[in-house]
Design a protein around this motif. Structure first.
Motif, PDB file in Angstrom:
ATOM      1  N   ALA A  98      -9.427  25.252  83.862  1.00  0.00           N
ATOM      2  CA  ALA A  98      -8.724  23.999  83.397  1.00  0.00           C
ATOM      3  C   ALA A  98      -7.952  23.182  84.465  1.00  0.00           C
ATOM      4  O   ALA A  98      -7.303  24.017  85.269  1.00  0.00           O
ATOM      5  N   ARG A  99      -7.950  22.008  84.448  1.00  0.00           N
ATOM      6  CA  ARG A  99      -7.101  21.264  85.506  1.00  0.00           C
ATOM      7  C   ARG A  99      -6.484  20.016  84.714  1.00  0.00           C
ATOM      8  O   ARG A  99      -6.929  19.355  84.008  1.00  0.00           O
ATOM      9  N   SER A 100      -5.337  19.846  85.416  1.00  0.00           N
ATOM     10  CA  SER A 100      -4.294  18.581  84.942  1.00  0.00           C
ATOM     11  C   SER A 100      -4.468  17.531  85.782  1.00  0.00           C
ATOM     12  O   SER A 100      -3.831  16.409  85.604  1.00  0.00           O
ATOM     13  N   GLY A 101      -4.524  17.973  87.218  1.00  0.00           N
ATOM     14  CA  GLY A 101      -4.459  16.781  88.181  1.00  0.00           C
ATOM     15  C   GLY A 101      -6.033  16.277  88.480  1.00  0.00           C
ATOM     16  O   GLY A 101      -6.847  16.292  87.992  1.00  0.00           O
ATOM     17  N   GLY A 102      -5.866  15.311  89.635  1.00  0.00           N
ATOM     18  CA  GLY A 102      -7.258  14.803  90.005  1.00  0.00           C
ATOM     19  C   GLY A 102      -7.773  15.541  91.037  1.00  0.00           C
ATOM     20  O   GLY A 102      -7.761  16.609  91.220  1.00  0.00           O
ATOM     21  N   GLY A 103      -8.558  14.733  91.958  1.00  0.00           N
ATOM     22  CA  GLY A 103      -9.448  15.452  93.001  1.00  0.00           C
ATOM     23  C   GLY A 103     -10.801  15.744  92.375  1.00  0.00           C
ATOM     24  O   GLY A 103     -10.975  15.632  91.217  1.00  0.00           O
ATOM     25  N   SER A 104     -11.474  16.276  93.214  1.00  0.00           N
ATOM     26  CA  SER A 104     -12.944  16.632  93.017  1.00  0.00           C
ATOM     27  C   SER A 104     -12.994  17.734  92.013  1.00  0.00           C
ATOM     28  O   SER A 104     -12.468  18.838  91.982  1.00  0.00           O
ATOM     29  N   TYR A 105     -14.098  17.520  91.094  1.00  0.00           N
ATOM     30  CA  TYR A 105     -14.240  18.458  90.135  1.00  0.00           C
ATOM     31  C   TYR A 105     -15.028  19.785  90.647  1.00  0.00           C
ATOM     32  O   TYR A 105     -14.929  20.871  90.290  1.00  0.00           O
ATOM     33  N   TYR A 106     -15.419  19.678  91.801  1.00  0.00           N
ATOM     34  CA  TYR A 106     -16.589  20.642  92.621  1.00  0.00           C
ATOM     35  C   TYR A 106     -15.384  21.908  93.416  1.00  0.00           C
ATOM     36  O   TYR A 106     -16.068  22.925  93.194  1.00  0.00           O
ATOM     37  N   TYR A 107     -14.252  21.558  93.571  1.00  0.00           N
ATOM     38  CA  TYR A 107     -13.483  22.654  94.164  1.00  0.00           C
ATOM     39  C   TYR A 107     -12.647  23.395  93.278  1.00  0.00           C
ATOM     40  O   TYR A 107     -11.913  22.883  92.531  1.00  0.00           O
ATOM     41  N   THR A 108     -12.563  24.674  93.533  1.00  0.00           N
ATOM     42  CA  THR A 108     -11.821  25.748  92.694  1.00  0.00           C
ATOM     43  C   THR A 108     -10.420  25.404  92.870  1.00  0.00           C
ATOM     44  O   THR A 108      -9.609  25.753  92.017  1.00  0.00           O
ATOM     45  N   THR A 109      -9.928  24.884  94.116  1.00  0.00           N
ATOM     46  CA  THR A 109      -8.646  24.722  94.333  1.00  0.00           C
ATOM     47  C   THR A 109      -8.089  23.562  93.363  1.00  0.00           C
ATOM     48  O   THR A 109      -6.694  23.367  93.167  1.00  0.00           O
ATOM     49  N   ASN A 110      -8.786  22.879  92.861  1.00  0.00           N
ATOM     50  CA  ASN A 110      -8.320  21.706  91.813  1.00  0.00           C
ATOM     51  C   ASN A 110      -8.051  21.965  90.491  1.00  0.00           C
ATOM     52  O   ASN A 110      -7.919  21.306  89.653  1.00  0.00           O
ATOM     53  N   TYR A 111      -8.147  23.462  90.207  1.00  0.00           N
ATOM     54  CA  TYR A 111      -8.032  23.651  89.051  1.00  0.00           C
ATOM     55  C   TYR A 111      -6.871  24.642  88.725  1.00  0.00           C
ATOM     56  O   TYR A 111      -6.634  25.480  89.767  1.00  0.00           O
ATOM     57  N   ASN A 112      -6.130  24.436  87.763  1.00  0.00           N
ATOM     58  CA  ASN A 112      -4.800  25.245  87.595  1.00  0.00           C
ATOM     59  C   ASN A 112      -4.849  26.568  87.064  1.00  0.00           C
ATOM     60  O   ASN A 112      -4.078  27.524  87.086  1.00  0.00           O
ATOM     61  N   TYR A 113      -5.822  26.767  86.009  1.00  0.00           N
ATOM     62  CA  TYR A 113      -5.811  27.868  85.094  1.00  0.00           C
ATOM     63  C   TYR A 113      -7.255  28.374  84.816  1.00  0.00           C
ATOM     64  O   TYR A 113      -8.140  27.487  84.883  1.00  0.00           O
ATOM     65  N   TRP A 114      -7.705  29.720  84.823  1.00  0.00           N
ATOM     66  CA  TRP A 114      -8.872  30.360  84.842  1.00  0.00           C
ATOM     67  C   TRP A 114      -8.828  31.274  83.901  1.00  0.00           C
ATOM     68  O   TRP A 114      -7.813  32.047  83.629  1.00  0.00           O
ATOM     69  N   GLY A 115      -9.958  31.605  83.122  1.00  0.00           N
ATOM     70  CA  GLY A 115     -10.383  32.562  82.420  1.00  0.00           C
ATOM     71  C   GLY A 115     -10.743  34.082  83.281  1.00  0.00           C
ATOM     72  O   GLY A 115     -10.784  33.957  84.141  1.00  0.00           O
TER      73      GLY A 115
END
Length: 124
Positions: A98-115
């Motif tokens: 899940a991500r709350s910010g912007g940036g490319s959807y393709y990069y793991t670093t742009n996601y805040n939470y992981w299962g």
């Protein structure tokens, strides 16, 4: 804070289908864009698909385009990944993010939470 739990993985023959689910906790699920990634043994985690907060926009890796479909149901705080025409090279641990910010959807670093991930194994 968002907690994510994937389910629906398993063993399937090549050509078969699976539907992964990712259940999210929290009342702000609809404000997050969601993504699916996968990681095979010895390889980096790679982008599979993403969907924006409303479900109006979806994005796919070239390797799964036309075979996988991402969707979400904000009423049930759940995002899905329908996988058709599975191939042995789709074998991996699949992660919801899940991500709350912007940036490319393709990069793991742009996601805040992981299962924690769910295993998908496709036999030939």
């Amino acid at each position: 804070q968002v907690q994510l739990v994937e389910s629906g993985g398993g063993l399937v023959q090549a050509g078969g289908s699976l539907r992964l689910s990712c259940a999210a906790s929290g009342r702000t699920f609809s404000s997050y864009s969601m993504g699916w990634f996968r990681q095979a043994p010895g390889k980096e985690r790679q982008f599979v698909a993403a969907i924006n907060w409303s479900g109006s926009n979806t994005y796919y890796a070239d390797s799964v385009k036309g075979r996988f479909t991402i969707s979400r149901d904000n009423a049930y705080n759940t995002v899905y990944l329908l996988m058709n025409s599975l191939k042995p090279e789709d074998t991996a641990v699949y992660y919801c993010a899940a991500r709350s910010g912007g940036g490319s959807y393709y990069y793991t670093t742009n996601y805040n939470y992981w299962g924690p991930g769910t295993q998908v194994t496709v036999s030939s």
